[in-house]
Design a protein around this motif. Structure first.
Motif, short mmCIF file in Angstrom:
data_model
loop_
_atom_site.label_atom_id
_atom_site.label_comp_id
_atom_site.label_asym_id
_atom_site.label_seq_id
_atom_site.Cartn_x
_atom_site.Cartn_y
_atom_site.Cartn_z
N HIS A 95 0.80 -1.25 0.00
CA HIS A 95 0.00 0.00 0.00
C HIS A 95 0.82 1.29 0.00
N GLY A 96 2.05 1.28 0.52
CA GLY A 96 2.87 2.50 0.59
C GLY A 96 3.12 3.05 -0.81
N SER A 97 3.11 4.36 -0.94
CA SER A 97 3.31 4.94 -2.28
C SER A 97 4.55 5.81 -2.32
N SER A 124 6.63 9.24 2.29
CA SER A 124 5.64 8.35 1.67
C SER A 124 4.60 7.91 2.69
N PRO A 125 3.32 8.01 2.31
CA PRO A 125 2.31 7.40 3.19
C PRO A 125 2.49 5.89 3.19
N ILE A 126 2.38 5.24 4.34
CA ILE A 126 2.53 3.78 4.38
C ILE A 126 1.28 3.11 4.94
N TRP A 127 1.33 1.79 4.99
CA TRP A 127 0.13 1.01 5.33
C TRP A 127 -0.39 1.29 6.72
N MET A 128 0.44 1.84 7.62
CA MET A 128 -0.03 2.07 8.99
C MET A 128 -0.89 3.33 9.09
#
Ligand code: 5FX
Length: 532
Positions: A97-99, A132-136
């Motif tokens: 999911h991280g972008s 980067s936004p990550i899954w958490m």
């Protein structure tokens, strides 16, 4: 002639570190090395590989850290004299999911890497968003609601993309960035997943997203494995060009760039096979091929997943992803945020920081914990959705209590985690006949005991507890064989020589019966916590 064996390299860029595993064609591990972001790259100031923001919802990681990690890992691998010249193909795994947001300069800089400089030195300016936004991250509830509204509700989003809208899924993160940072969005040439960014470094150009990790974005049509126009339109303008193509997980996405040959002594014709997410890679590493096989990965996140022949997405539970080793199949998955960090919290709080003492607490308490049930939500939870953090404890009569004794707390954490997996796993259709445990915590035999008795199936473990990195190496071999054959070859073919998994626990019928009796009470109490 051991020296002439072909080798295959798997790279795992996980939440907390970067690891590589090299195997031979008979699936023997010949070399491994790992670095930890917090410890080995302290200049990025992460905790658990991430930066948690003050709002308690936003979680990011510095994209440049992942680049620096590749420099550092390969430097250490070279210093060890690992046999890189015999590596024929590389694949990998990325936290899902991280972008990674790449600007207009990125393609040119990736294409022109100079061997006398590190990747970090050359690529520091390629990001349109540094963090980067990550899954958490769970800060995109508004965007999730908007997507579900635009597409006709949660079930419609699940039917199209494999999951209802989830906060951490990349499309909802993209929608938030488009709204809050429109200039950064405009300056972005490519939005990569972690799993397409690392191979972009390897091939010196933008690598495509694979169908399995692409399933974790709320943007891909789960059946056609192409971008779903309705989802893209509801997310952000001109998104398709920023995302690039989707490829099958076994596809070769390019050849290893000359930079790696010049600096580290790789051969000149190394294939880079599409990377995928950590959970799809674990499925490959655990060789799941039978619907009765259920894998439980115990890491920063805990996940439960299994092989599926058909996709029947549900709006209430779990995710359906494209299968990473069979383009006609799927995988189902549940994800928990309160995994290892919650277990470690309880170890530190109630067992003096010692796993040994934690195990003694389990021995000192009865199966079923005398009816005590607890919910330990240190981070906003995904399964079931609980945004408010806190601890909720209930005694045998169902009354809320403020305290358990330390041993009861320790047991309640383990039992609660597996009761939840049993409850929600039942809802997604898992019927485990065999459990394959992996991840750091799978070496903890007192935890395996609880897992086995709650779920009522024998537990097996692989020789190594890190199935994502190993699965990536298996997939490198698989992709290479497919490329050699000029067509897809069944994954089972490459697994023939694999060492069988070791059975480590058999369920105790009496203990399992205690948990069966507890399950409905657990479900009722969980509902109370969800709606509080
Ligand atoms: C899966 O959907 C998750 O969000 C996590 O398991 C991440 O993949 C961890 F890296």
């Amino acid at each position: 002639m051991a020296d002439e064996k072909n080798l295959f390299l798997g790279l795992d860029s996980s939440t907390q570190g970067l690891k590589c595993t090299i195997i031979d064609e008979a699936l023997n591990t010949v070399y491994e090395k790992a670095i930890n972001f917090d410890r080995d790259l302290p200049q990025f100031g992460t905790r658990g590989g991430a930066h948690a923001q003050a709002d308690g919802l936003t979680v990011t990681a510095p994209a440049l850290m992942w680049v620096a990690a590749l420099d550092l890992l390969l430097d250490r691998v070279r210093a060890d004299g690992a046999p890189l010249a015999r590596v024929r193909a590389i694949s990998g795994s990325g936290q899902q999911h991280g972008s990674v947001w790449l600007n207009g300069e990125a393609a040119g800089k990736l294409r022109n890497l100079q061997a006398d400089q590190s990747l970090e030195a050359q690529l520091a300016d390629i990001f349109s968003i540094a963090d980067s936004p990550i899954w958490m991250d769970s800060s995109t509830t508004a965007q999730c609601e908007a997507l579900e509204q635009a597409l006709g509700g949660p079930q419609a989003v699940a039917d199209l993309t494999g999951s209802r809208a989830y906060e951490r899924f990349t499309g909802n993160q993209i929608a938030k960035i488009y709204r809050n940072q429109p200039e950064a969005y405009a300056a972005t040439a490519r939005i990569a997943l972690v799993s397409s960014f690392i191979p972009s470094l390897l091939i010196g150009g933008f690598a495509p997203i694979d169908a399995s990790d692409g399933s974790g974005m709320n943007l891909m049509d789960i059946r056609t494995k192409t971008w779903a126009p309705a989802a893209l339109d509801a997310t952000a303008p001109d998104l398709a060009t920023r995302l690039g193509p989707i490829v099958a997980s076994h596809a070769c996405v390019g050849m290893l760039a000359p930079w790696f040959r010049q600096r580290y002594g790789f051969a000149g014709d190394v294939q880079v096979i599409a990377f995928s997410g950590d959970n799809p890679n674990s499925l490959a590493g655990l060789r799941l091929q039978d619907p009765g096989d259920v894998a439980i990965s115990l890491g920063t996140s805990d996940t439960v997943f299994g092989f599926l022949a058909e996709a029947k997405p549900s709006a209430s539970e779990g995710h359906i992803f494209a299968n990473p080793v069979d383009p006609d199949a799927y995988m189902a998955m549940l994800c928990y945020k309160n995994g290892s960090l919650t277990r470690e919290f309880m170890r530190d709080q109630s067992a003096g920081g010692s796993w040994k003492q934690y195990a003694q607490h389990l021995e000192a308490t009865p199966v079923g914990n005398g009816g005590c049930i607890g919910f330990y939500i240190r981070d906003p939870e995904i399964t079931p959705p609980i945004l408010n953090t806190g601890i909720w404890r209930f005694d045998a009569g169902g009354a809320a209590v403020t305290q358990f004794d330390p041993a009861q707390d320790c047991r309640a954490v383990y039992e609660g985690q597996f009761l939840s997996m049993r409850l929600h796993g039942r809802n997604v259709g898992f019927k485990p006949r065999r459990i394959l445990a992996t991840g750091g915590a799978s070496v903890d035999m007192s935890l395996i005991r609880v897992m086995c008795d709650v779920l009522g199936a024998p537990v097996f473990v692989a020789e190594k507890a890190d199935s994502a990195s190993l699965g990536a190496a298996y997939r490198a071999l698989h992709g290479w064989r497919c490329a050699q054959a000029g067509t897809f070859v069944p994954y089972a073919g490459i697994l023939r020589d694999a060492t069988p998994f070791k059975q480590v626990a058999t369920p105790d019928a009496d203990a399992h019966a205690v948990y069966t009796t507890m399950l409905e009470r657990y479900a009722e109490l969980e509902m109370k916590v969800v709606i509080q």
